[in-house]
Motif scaffolding. Structure first.
Motif, PDB file in Angstrom:
ATOM      1  N   ARG A   1       0.921  -1.278  -0.156  1.00  0.00           N
ATOM      2  CA  ARG A   1      -0.113  -0.050   0.118  1.00  0.00           C
ATOM      3  C   ARG A   1       0.918   1.275   0.013  1.00  0.00           C
ATOM      4  N   VAL A   2       2.244   1.116   0.673  1.00  0.00           N
ATOM      5  CA  VAL A   2       3.066   2.378   0.599  1.00  0.00           C
ATOM      6  C   VAL A   2       4.024   1.872   0.108  1.00  0.00           C
ATOM      7  N   PRO A   3       4.289   1.853  -1.148  1.00  0.00           N
ATOM      8  CA  PRO A   3       5.547   1.402  -1.819  1.00  0.00           C
ATOM      9  C   PRO A   3       6.754   2.153  -1.816  1.00  0.00           C
ATOM     10  N   ALA A   4       6.756   3.265  -1.173  1.00  0.00           N
ATOM     11  CA  ALA A   4       7.866   4.264  -0.844  1.00  0.00           C
ATOM     12  C   ALA A   4       8.559   3.583   0.232  1.00  0.00           C
ATOM     13  N   ALA A   5       7.966   2.793   1.058  1.00  0.00           N
ATOM     14  CA  ALA A   5       8.668   2.304   1.893  1.00  0.00           C
ATOM     15  C   ALA A   5       9.435   1.053   1.697  1.00  0.00           C
ATOM     16  N   ASN A   6       8.942   0.394   0.485  1.00  0.00           N
ATOM     17  CA  ASN A   6       9.619  -1.037   0.170  1.00  0.00           C
ATOM     18  C   ASN A   6      10.948  -0.749  -0.656  1.00  0.00           C
ATOM     19  N   ALA A   7      12.085  -0.483   0.044  1.00  0.00           N
ATOM     20  CA  ALA A   7      13.123   0.324  -0.690  1.00  0.00           C
ATOM     21  C   ALA A   7      14.338   0.092   0.103  1.00  0.00           C
ATOM     22  N   ILE A   8      15.513   0.344  -0.220  1.00  0.00           N
ATOM     23  CA  ILE A   8      16.856  -0.028   0.336  1.00  0.00           C
ATOM     24  C   ILE A   8      17.627   1.186   0.187  1.00  0.00           C
TER      25      ILE A   8
ATOM     26  N   SER B   1      15.821  -0.970   4.902  1.00  0.00           N
ATOM     27  CA  SER B   1      15.665   0.538   5.679  1.00  0.00           C
ATOM     28  C   SER B   1      14.641   0.262   6.601  1.00  0.00           C
ATOM     29  N   GLY B   2      13.882  -0.817   6.793  1.00  0.00           N
ATOM     30  CA  GLY B   2      12.995  -0.850   8.050  1.00  0.00           C
ATOM     31  C   GLY B   2      12.924  -2.112   8.740  1.00  0.00           C
ATOM     32  N   ILE B   3      12.796  -2.240  10.164  1.00  0.00           N
ATOM     33  CA  ILE B   3      12.378  -3.168  10.753  1.00  0.00           C
ATOM     34  C   ILE B   3      11.290  -3.028  11.873  1.00  0.00           C
TER      35      ILE B   3
END
Length: 429
Positions: free
Chosen positions: A273-280, A368-370
């Motif tokens: 839903r928020v693809p901007a967070a699916n990045a490295i 980039s996220g945990i």
């Protein structure tokens, strides 16, 4: 064209390893992904798979040989090639070829006999698992001589306070292996003794030397915490509906699903839903993904590993549960393959089973996220009508890399996650 296979760096920061066992034989045809060998390091035993297809032309080293990363270990022949191509392939790779057309293995690292008291024993072998029948051991070197042991055997001996000089190795040329250490009864390992505290002195203590895995964890997480700009977003989620969905699924499903399985599915949905967070962070660029690969933190003896679940968005909850259980089981047994520990844009660390109320986790670069997941507990809440009620609440905290994810994106992602967890029917569609 024949391919020379070299000792891989099967885990981050590993510089040497040993072939514990070959899983392929000379003359066997292998495809990409077929298991070639079990490689033993200080951290774990990892199954290494073929990266090219062909026929195993020659295995260059014996099980137990301690080798530096990059050392040639095998030759795989391409279709139509024969044994006459082994020598030229080795010569082209800069390997000195002897009369038997095979290079001499690198001498194993030596471990001198211990002269000081053994280190504290910090782990014991699992109960109820009888050791397999051992081959006839080769007598260990006498006192004053070098004692040879595989990297993992050395690490286990240090952790258990076992003097390897007194062990008969069953590996090649008397080398001490992991199984030799595990066969030593726990009661025979010397117990650490703390110095007695004199009256009025501070409390007694013992120092435990760092294992290879603990050093790697310390180095990697220190680097992450000091070089990656972390920031945190926390939410308190009502999960009564989620727990009810789990109960209904488990009433009929052939395999029981866990709360963590449902959280992983919700994380996947939020990343979609928020693809901007699916990045490295990729150094000079930001790499964005369309699929969702999530690393799952798994506690193992002496540390933790983070195997990656691929394409979570395409997995049913039941299939996701099976995949996670398989990865966790093989992680604890030291049987993960190299590719299963690589990649992913996001991690999930769940301490809810320990009753933890809230915590924040350190990022696992380049991810980039945990998400740190705590226990679901009854808590007082204020309903939409303003009335006080009791609900089951779970606290989740996102740790984000500010180079990749801005505050607004993190907040949007957290809102999507909360929506999926509080209205979990969305996980089924």
């Amino acid at each position: 064209m024949a391919t020379v296979v070299r000792m891989p760096s099967v885990l981050a920061n590993v510089t040497e390893g040993a072939i514990q066992s070959w899983l392929a034989t000379e003359g066997q045809t292998v495809a990409v992904g077929d298991p070639l060998a079990e490689i033993e390091t200080e951290k774990a035993v990892v199954e290494y798979a073929a990266e090219v297809e062909g026929t195993v032309g020659r295995l260059l080293v014996e099980p137990g040989d301690n080798l530096a990363v990059g050392t040639p270990i095998a030759v795989i022949l391409a279709e139509g090639e024969g044994q006459d191509q082994v020598g030229p392939a080795l010569a082209a790779a800069g390997v000195t070829v002897g009369t038997d057309a095979g290079p001499a293995p690198v001498p194993p690292a030596a471990v001198p006999e211990q002269t000081s008291s053994p280190e504290p024993r910090v782990a014991v072998a699992p109960a109820g698992n009888p050791a397999p029948a051992a081959p006839t051991p080769t007598p260990s070197p006498s006192r004053g001589q070098r004692t040879f042991a595989s990297p993992l055997a050395r690490r286990l001996a240090r952790e258990r306070g076992i003097d390897i000089a007194g062990i008969d190795g069953t590996g090649p040329d008397g080398r001490i292996t992991r199984r030799d250490i595990e066969r030593v009864p726990a009661s025979s390992a010397p117990q650490p003794t703390a110095p007695a505290a004199a009256s009025g002195d501070a409390a007694s203590f013992t120092d435990e030397k760092l294992t290879g895995m603990r050093r790697a964890i310390a180095r990697r997480l220190t680097e992450s915490k000091t070089t990656v700009p972390h920031f945190y977003v926390t939410a308190h989620v009502r999960v009564d509906r989620l727990l009810e969905l789990r109960r209904e699924i488990n009433e009929t499903a052939p395999r029981k699903v866990s709360v963590n399985d449902l959280v992983l599915k919700a994380v996947s949905g939020a990343l979609q839903r928020v693809p901007a967070a699916n990045a490295i962070w990729n150094g000079d660029s930001i790499r964005r993904f369309t699929g969702v690969d999530i690393a799952v933190a798994v506690a193992i003896e002496g540390g933790l590993v983070t195997p990656v679940v691929r394409a979570v968005q395409d997995l049913t909850i039941g299939r996701l549960s099976a995949v996670v259980a398989d990865l966790a089981e093989r992680a604890r047994a030291g049987r993960l393959q190299q590719h299963e520990l690589e990649g992913g844009s996001f991690s999930v660390s769940n301490l809810g089973m320990y009753g933890v109320d809230e915590f924040s986790a350190i990022l696992n670069p380049p991810q980039s996220g945990i998400l740190a997941v705590s226990a679901a507990k009854p808590r007082p809440v204020v309903g939409d009508d303003g009335a006080l009620a009791v609900a089951t609440v779970m606290t989740v905290t996102l740790s984000a890399d500010h180079r990749v994810i801005d505050g607004a994106v993190a907040a949007e992602w957290m809102a999507a996650l909360v929506e999926l967890l509080e209205h979990p029917v969305g996980l089924l569609v």
